[in-house]
Design a protein around this motif. Structure first.
Motif: not given
Length: 154
Positions: A54-56, A91-94, A129-132
């Motif tokens: 989880v991101a807070f 913002r590259f959270f995922t 795809k970007y994540c491989g």
């Protein structure tokens, strides 16, 4: 202008309930999504059958990735759900949460990670795809007559 972003595993009942409330804000049209989130995911998170990163931001949940051991593919982890608050997307959270789920999977001796998305979500397919991740199959998975694309990463 300051900011406060933190990532951690959802572990307490309070965090899991907050996570489910957050997930319900973005159902994305999946059939019976609320039943899955409230009935299945919440209980499996509480019992430890699913994990959640989880991101807070300022004590508010702004992103999540829910994962579990794949139920039929032995040795694989399945990412079940990933969301980021619309104002914080791109913002590259995922990618960070996916990498953490992948690291957890590897630590547990798994050989890969699978996930799926709708075939009309070109943005999600490009992200995967970007994540491989590589496309391995197409099928209607959720009784909604929409083609879903299954991805895997070793």
């Amino acid at each position: 202008m300051g900011f406060d972003f933190r990532f951690r595993y959802a572990e307490s009942k309070k965090e899991i309930d907050g996570l489910i409330d957050f997930v319900l804000l973005q159902p994305l049209g999946y059939p019976h999504f609320e039943d899955w989130a409230v009935g299945v995911a919440r209980e499996e998170l509480l019992y430890g059958n699913k994990g959640a990163i989880v991101a807070f931001s300022d004590e508010q949940i702004v992103g999540n990735t829910i994962f579990q051991d794949h139920k039929s593919l032995k040795g694989f982890t399945e990412i079940k759900n990933a969301r980021v608050h619309p104002s914080l997307q791109r913002r590259f959270f995922t990618p960070f949460m996916f990498r953490q789920a992948e690291a957890e999977s590897k630590k547990e001796g798994k050989v890969g990670v699978v996930c799926d998305c709708r075939s009309d979500r070109n943005d999600v397919m490009s992200f995967l795809k970007y994540c491989g991740y590589e496309e391995i199959a197409r099928a209607s998975l959720y009784d909604n007559y929409v083609e879903d694309v299954v991805f895997a990463k070793r």
